[in-house]
Design a protein around this motif. Structure first.
Motif, mmCIF file in Angstrom:
data_model
loop_
_atom_site.group_PDB
_atom_site.id
_atom_site.type_symbol
_atom_site.label_atom_id
_atom_site.label_comp_id
_atom_site.label_asym_id
_atom_site.label_seq_id
_atom_site.Cartn_x
_atom_site.Cartn_y
_atom_site.Cartn_z
ATOM 1 N N LEU A 163 1.027 -1.142 -0.217
ATOM 2 C CA LEU A 163 -0.066 -0.018 -0.046
ATOM 3 C C LEU A 163 0.768 1.232 -0.029
ATOM 4 O O LEU A 163 0.426 2.131 -0.866
ATOM 5 C CB LEU A 163 -1.024 0.052 1.172
ATOM 6 C CG LEU A 163 -2.142 -0.895 1.142
ATOM 7 C CD1 LEU A 163 -2.751 -0.923 2.537
ATOM 8 C CD2 LEU A 163 -3.103 -0.472 -0.059
ATOM 9 N N VAL A 164 2.164 1.259 0.613
ATOM 10 C CA VAL A 164 2.906 2.501 1.029
ATOM 11 C C VAL A 164 3.352 2.566 -0.386
ATOM 12 O O VAL A 164 3.761 3.763 -0.895
ATOM 13 C CB VAL A 164 3.825 2.401 2.003
ATOM 14 C CG1 VAL A 164 4.839 3.511 1.985
ATOM 15 C CG2 VAL A 164 3.004 2.402 3.509
ATOM 16 N N ALA A 165 4.131 1.646 -0.925
ATOM 17 C CA ALA A 165 4.914 1.610 -2.117
ATOM 18 C C ALA A 165 3.898 1.904 -3.294
ATOM 19 O O ALA A 165 4.466 2.791 -3.924
ATOM 20 C CB ALA A 165 5.489 0.117 -2.180
ATOM 21 N N GLY A 166 2.836 1.348 -3.453
ATOM 22 C CA GLY A 166 2.001 1.694 -4.365
ATOM 23 C C GLY A 166 1.253 3.038 -4.342
ATOM 24 O O GLY A 166 1.345 3.920 -5.329
ATOM 25 N N GLY A 167 1.305 3.611 -3.070
ATOM 26 C CA GLY A 167 0.781 5.141 -2.901
ATOM 27 C C GLY A 167 2.052 6.038 -3.285
ATOM 28 O O GLY A 167 1.741 7.246 -3.813
ATOM 29 N N LEU A 168 2.920 5.701 -2.970
ATOM 30 C CA LEU A 168 4.146 6.690 -3.347
ATOM 31 C C LEU A 168 4.385 6.835 -4.951
ATOM 32 O O LEU A 168 4.705 7.824 -5.283
ATOM 33 C CB LEU A 168 5.518 6.176 -2.720
ATOM 34 C CG LEU A 168 6.635 6.884 -2.835
ATOM 35 C CD1 LEU A 168 6.559 8.278 -1.977
ATOM 36 C CD2 LEU A 168 8.004 6.148 -2.302
ATOM 37 N N MET A 169 4.403 5.352 -5.609
ATOM 38 C CA MET A 169 4.786 5.575 -6.751
ATOM 39 C C MET A 169 3.504 6.337 -7.664
ATOM 40 O O MET A 169 3.514 7.013 -8.357
ATOM 41 C CB MET A 169 4.791 4.159 -7.459
ATOM 42 C CG MET A 169 6.159 3.595 -7.088
ATOM 43 S SD MET A 169 6.588 2.160 -7.982
ATOM 44 C CE MET A 169 6.267 2.381 -9.617
ATOM 45 N N THR A 170 2.347 6.164 -7.043
ATOM 46 C CA THR A 170 0.932 6.767 -7.561
ATOM 47 C C THR A 170 1.341 8.465 -7.434
ATOM 48 O O THR A 170 0.881 9.283 -8.280
ATOM 49 C CB THR A 170 -0.090 6.373 -7.055
ATOM 50 O OG1 THR A 170 -0.391 5.013 -7.379
ATOM 51 C CG2 THR A 170 -1.386 7.156 -7.576
ATOM 52 N N GLY B 151 11.613 2.679 -9.813
ATOM 53 C CA GLY B 151 10.374 2.553 -10.074
ATOM 54 C C GLY B 151 9.894 3.949 -9.959
ATOM 55 O O GLY B 151 8.813 4.043 -10.835
ATOM 56 N N ILE B 152 9.980 4.670 -9.101
ATOM 57 C CA ILE B 152 9.577 6.080 -9.325
ATOM 58 C C ILE B 152 9.879 6.768 -10.510
ATOM 59 O O ILE B 152 9.039 7.408 -11.143
ATOM 60 C CB ILE B 152 10.290 6.807 -8.056
ATOM 61 C CG1 ILE B 152 9.261 6.204 -6.606
ATOM 62 C CG2 ILE B 152 9.830 8.310 -8.312
ATOM 63 C CD1 ILE B 152 10.119 6.998 -5.560
ATOM 64 N N ALA B 153 11.039 6.640 -10.976
ATOM 65 C CA ALA B 153 11.574 7.219 -12.234
ATOM 66 C C ALA B 153 10.749 6.731 -13.468
ATOM 67 O O ALA B 153 10.350 7.450 -14.233
ATOM 68 C CB ALA B 153 12.949 6.966 -12.451
ATOM 69 N N THR B 154 10.479 5.555 -13.379
ATOM 70 C CA THR B 154 9.811 4.748 -14.262
ATOM 71 C C THR B 154 8.334 5.377 -14.484
ATOM 72 O O THR B 154 7.785 5.513 -15.660
ATOM 73 C CB THR B 154 9.773 3.246 -14.241
ATOM 74 O OG1 THR B 154 11.102 2.748 -14.276
ATOM 75 C CG2 THR B 154 8.966 2.421 -15.422
ATOM 76 N N ALA B 155 7.766 5.309 -13.501
ATOM 77 C CA ALA B 155 6.242 5.704 -13.101
ATOM 78 C C ALA B 155 6.064 7.170 -13.871
ATOM 79 O O ALA B 155 5.157 7.479 -14.564
ATOM 80 C CB ALA B 155 5.815 5.725 -12.142
ATOM 81 N N MET B 156 7.187 8.179 -13.546
ATOM 82 C CA MET B 156 7.158 9.500 -13.849
ATOM 83 C C MET B 156 7.295 9.744 -15.506
ATOM 84 O O MET B 156 6.785 10.375 -16.112
ATOM 85 C CB MET B 156 8.249 10.164 -13.155
ATOM 86 C CG MET B 156 7.858 10.678 -11.623
ATOM 87 S SD MET B 156 9.357 11.134 -10.643
ATOM 88 C CE MET B 156 9.081 13.012 -11.358
#
Length: 208
Positions: free
Chosen positions: A49-56, A130-135
């Motif tokens: 939940l935390v990881a998904g929320g952060l990437m969202t 992961g964060i860079a990929t999402a952005m």
């Protein structure tokens, strides 16, 4: 509809492979050794939940971050591609990537009372790659509706991650160490190709 499906089919493997929940299984088992089944499930749920929320969050507000720091999309694509390529090369060699977590962080995590937030959610599941990929994926869409396939890919990735971590003992027994290494290498190869594409797109934009 076809455009959304194409974007989703590009986003899903990119996000799933860089999050790499199967690669997190051995660390998850070490960090939750001795915990009850209920606590293992709770830890997996909170971490996802935390990881998904952060990437969202970064997927939705990445463009604003670009503007605040004066970073162009092309530069971020190249930087994100390089970071993904480093992660992919580590996966191809079946070794833990230090862009996600260091040996010191792993040792500290093994003795912490609660490992769900740090280091499981951050940086093991939602690391810099992961964060860079999402952005980058959201920025490629250029419109709000273009973000929907990426958000769907993030949600599906972390739903799958929860069930993989919840059944981590079974995954480890079925795949064994050699099986995990093979899956890591296959994921690493696909992720390397995605990373090269990110860098090529970014380079084209910077050269305009």
């Amino acid at each position: 509809m076809t455009v959304y499906l194409t974007q989703f089919l590009v986003a899903l493997p990119a996000i799933f492979f860089v999050v790499d929940p199967i690669g997190v299984v051995p660390l998850f088992l070490a960090m939750t050794a001795g915990d009850t089944k209920e606590k293992v499930r709770s830890t997996a749920l909170r971490a996802c939940l935390v990881a998904g929320g952060l990437m969202t969050f970064f997927a939705l507000f990445g463009t604003i971050i670009f503007k605040v720091f004066g970073v162009s999309l092309g530069a971020f694509r190249v930087a994100g591609g390089i970071l993904l390529l480093i992660t992919a090369l580590d996966m191809l060699r079946a070794r833990p990537s230090e862009t996600r977590t260091s040996p010191t962080e792993e040792r500290e995590g093994a003795v912490k009372e609660d490992v769900a937030i740090v280091p499981l959610a951050i940086p093991l599941l939602a690391g810099p790659g992961g964060i860079a990929t999402a952005m980058v994926l959201v920025a490629r869409g250029n419109t709000m509706t273009g973000t929907l396939p990426v958000l769907a890919a993030i949600i599906l990735t972390f739903v799958a991650s929860y069930f993989i971590l919840r059944a981590s003992g079974l995954v480890q027994r079925v795949l064994r160490q050699s099986g995990v290494a093979i899956v890591e290498r296959v994921m690493g190869l696909i992720l390397a190709a995605i990373a090269v594409q990110f860098m090529a797109d970014g380079a084209k934009e910077l050269l305009k």
